[in-house]
Design a protein around this motif. Structure first.
Motif, short mmCIF file in Angstrom:
data_model
loop_
_atom_site.label_atom_id
_atom_site.label_comp_id
_atom_site.label_asym_id
_atom_site.label_seq_id
_atom_site.Cartn_x
_atom_site.Cartn_y
_atom_site.Cartn_z
N ASN A 297 7.85 -2.83 100.91
CA ASN A 297 8.02 -3.05 99.26
C ASN A 297 8.06 -1.57 98.60
O ASN A 297 7.80 -1.01 99.07
N PRO A 298 8.45 -2.07 97.25
CA PRO A 298 8.54 -0.87 96.58
C PRO A 298 7.20 -0.33 96.20
O PRO A 298 7.41 1.05 95.93
N LEU A 299 5.89 -0.89 96.50
CA LEU A 299 4.93 -0.07 96.70
C LEU A 299 4.77 0.43 97.30
O LEU A 299 4.36 1.96 97.03
N THR A 300 4.77 0.25 98.39
CA THR A 300 4.78 1.31 99.37
C THR A 300 5.73 2.44 99.53
O THR A 300 5.64 3.66 100.18
N ARG A 301 6.65 1.94 99.08
CA ARG A 301 7.59 2.71 99.39
C ARG A 301 7.68 4.26 98.23
O ARG A 301 7.84 4.90 98.49
N ALA A 302 6.92 3.63 97.34
CA ALA A 302 6.91 4.63 96.14
C ALA A 302 5.62 5.27 96.39
O ALA A 302 5.75 6.97 96.49
N TYR A 303 4.56 5.14 97.34
CA TYR A 303 3.64 5.74 98.02
C TYR A 303 4.04 6.84 98.88
O TYR A 303 3.47 7.67 99.12
N ALA A 304 4.51 6.37 99.90
CA ALA A 304 5.50 7.10 101.23
C ALA A 304 6.13 7.60 100.67
O ALA A 304 6.43 9.24 101.20
N ALA A 305 6.73 8.04 99.60
CA ALA A 305 8.25 9.06 98.82
C ALA A 305 7.28 10.10 98.57
O ALA A 305 7.26 11.31 98.69
N ARG A 306 5.46 10.08 98.16
CA ARG A 306 5.40 11.09 97.43
C ARG A 306 4.37 11.89 98.98
O ARG A 306 3.54 12.92 98.96
N ASN A 307 3.34 11.35 99.53
CA ASN A 307 2.74 11.28 101.20
C ASN A 307 2.89 11.21 102.44
O ASN A 307 2.60 11.16 103.06
N LEU B 221 4.45 3.45 105.40
CA LEU B 221 5.48 2.21 104.47
C LEU B 221 4.73 0.96 105.06
O LEU B 221 4.80 -0.31 104.31
N ARG B 222 4.63 1.00 106.11
CA ARG B 222 3.96 -0.57 106.25
C ARG B 222 2.43 -0.25 106.93
O ARG B 222 2.41 -1.46 107.32
N VAL B 223 1.54 0.10 105.98
CA VAL B 223 0.08 0.35 106.45
C VAL B 223 -0.74 -0.85 105.14
O VAL B 223 0.09 -1.31 104.64
N ALA B 224 -1.28 -1.48 105.75
CA ALA B 224 -1.98 -2.14 105.10
C ALA B 224 -2.27 -1.55 103.51
O ALA B 224 -2.32 -0.59 103.42
N TRP B 225 -1.70 -2.16 102.21
CA TRP B 225 -1.23 -1.62 100.70
C TRP B 225 -2.16 -2.09 100.02
O TRP B 225 -1.77 -1.40 98.95
N CYS B 226 -3.55 -2.22 100.02
CA CYS B 226 -3.65 -3.24 98.80
C CYS B 226 -4.55 -1.93 97.89
O CYS B 226 -3.95 -1.84 96.80
N ILE C 135 -2.83 1.02 98.51
CA ILE C 135 -2.03 1.24 97.59
C ILE C 135 -1.74 1.06 96.57
O ILE C 135 -0.43 1.54 95.42
N ALA C 136 -1.03 -0.40 96.81
CA ALA C 136 -1.40 -1.16 95.17
C ALA C 136 -1.46 -0.89 93.98
O ALA C 136 -1.50 -0.40 92.80
N VAL C 137 -3.50 -0.35 93.73
CA VAL C 137 -3.95 0.03 93.48
C VAL C 137 -3.17 1.06 92.57
O VAL C 137 -3.65 1.28 90.85
N THR C 138 -3.27 2.35 93.65
CA THR C 138 -2.69 3.31 92.82
C THR C 138 -1.60 2.52 91.84
O THR C 138 -1.28 4.44 90.91
N GLU C 139 0.00 2.17 92.54
CA GLU C 139 1.00 2.47 91.64
C GLU C 139 0.85 2.25 90.43
O GLU C 139 1.23 2.35 89.66
N TRP C 140 0.58 0.96 90.16
CA TRP C 140 -0.63 0.18 89.28
C TRP C 140 -0.85 1.55 88.20
O TRP C 140 -0.72 1.37 87.09
N ALA C 141 -2.11 2.14 88.84
CA ALA C 141 -3.06 3.23 87.94
C ALA C 141 -1.43 4.01 86.96
O ALA C 141 -1.67 4.37 86.43
N ARG C 142 -0.68 4.65 88.37
CA ARG C 142 0.10 5.96 87.77
C ARG C 142 1.06 4.85 87.25
O ARG C 142 1.36 5.56 85.93
N ARG C 143 1.96 4.17 87.08
CA ARG C 143 2.47 2.99 86.11
C ARG C 143 2.39 3.13 84.99
O ARG C 143 3.06 2.62 83.92
N SER C 144 1.30 2.99 84.85
CA SER C 144 0.51 2.22 83.61
C SER C 144 -0.34 3.08 82.63
O SER C 144 -1.12 3.20 82.06
N GLY C 145 0.01 4.74 83.37
CA GLY C 145 -0.64 5.35 82.45
C GLY C 145 -2.04 5.53 82.82
O GLY C 145 -3.06 6.86 82.21
#
Length: 316
Positions: A21-31, A36-41, A43-53
């Motif tokens: 999904n867009p969250l796992t794709r963004a995380y995978a692009a960096r890491n 891309l297809r792992v458990a992503w709970c 990953i979601a917290v990481t992406e929300w943190a990065r996107r919210s500053g």
């Protein structure tokens, strides 16, 4: 940035499902593409943190996909709260909450993570979680499955954090010297190494415990390695809090047992966590009792050989 920004970002993703999904794709692009297809709970917290500053506050050691390491990050900086009912009732929106479906407060057993959206009372919180049924959803969780939570230092960065936050009193005591336990009796554990210790907080000499430097809530977490058990032996860990006068306990201490299990092997890690409001000058201790499965004739008593006790006490 703020907890409100973190929650606003998380709410944008409610209903997201599947992987990638867009969250796992963004995380995978960096890491790496393996994410891309792992458990992503987490990953979601990481992406929300990065996107919210809020990356500096929510991700003390950088991107996280593994929940255990993320919780350990908060523990290392003194911003970890075990998942007792009292602690869950003191959670705040934006706290990062970790779950153990095995219903322990053990960081090593954590299975899942989300963000606290609302504190409901009665040991319950409303959360926003990624990868819950492979979707991003709101959930209501209770203290029995909450291993603990990390409190991000929202809105504070760099050197300003220690100056502007209410920094807790942190004490960490270690055990390196083996100590005989006693069959059917409580043995007070001795702590001989001070990993971190505010002045006057460690009771030396014959009383190797913790002396409360203030009147406030404290969180205890102790782990003791016990050797010499046999499968079926019982072990218990309890906390004691004593009023103190004239160099000794006044008697009738508060006690609470936080481990009561049968041994499954010869070596056991005996662990217990609790929260207790302490009064300035009170003494706190960890004690362990062992109960044999059969006759102890000719059998050496078990030993407490190592351990760690961490105390986090709020500033009043």
């Amino acid at each position: 940035m703020t907890a409100a920004d973190m929650l606003a970002e998380a709410r944008k993703w409610l209903g997201t499902s599947g992987r990638p999904n867009p969250l796992t794709r963004a995380y995978a692009a960096r890491n790496g593409s393996e994410y891309l297809r792992v458990a992503w709970c987490d990953i979601a917290v990481t992406e929300w943190a990065r996107r919210s500053g809020n990356a500096a506050a929510v991700l003390p050691a950088g991107d996280r996909a593994y929940t255990v390491w993320h919780a350990q990050d908060f523990q290392r900086i003194g911003r970890w709260y075990p998942g007792t009912v009292a602690n869950v009732n003191r959670a705040k929106p934006g706290d990062i909450v970790f779950f153990d479906w095995g219903r322990s407060n053990s960081i090593g057993a954590i299975d899942h993570v989300g963000v606290v959206e609302k504190v409901l009372g009665g040991g319950r919180v409303q959360t926003i979680e990624g990868n819950t049924g492979d979707r991003c959803l709101r959930r209501v969780r209770s203290a029995d499955v909450i291993a603990g939570y990390g409190r991000p230092a929202y809105g504070v960065s760099g050197q300003r954090q220690e100056e502007e936050e209410e920094v807790p009193i942190r004490t960490s005591l270690g055990k390196t010297k083996p100590q005989d336990l006693a069959w059917g009796k409580w043995t007070r554990i001795t702590w001989d190494v001070e990993h971190a210790d505010p002045e006057g907080a460690h009771a030396d000499g014959n009383y190797p415990g913790y002396i409360a430097p203030e009147t406030s809530w404290a969180d205890f977490h102790a782990t003791v390695r016990v050797e010499g058990l046999q499968p079926g032996d019982e072990y218990q860990l309890r906390y004691e809090v004593h009023d103190w006068s004239g160099g000794k306990s006044t008697g009738n201490p508060w006690t609470e047992i936080h481990a009561d299990h049968p041994a499954t092997r010869g070596v056991q890690f005996v662990t217990g966590s609790c929260s207790k409001k302490l009064k300035k000058g009170q003494h706190a201790y960890v004690a362990i009792a062992v109960f044999p499965v059969g006759d102890t004739t000719g059998r050496p008593v078990p030993k407490a050989v190592s351990g760690r006790w961490t105390i986090r006490q709020d500033k009043p």
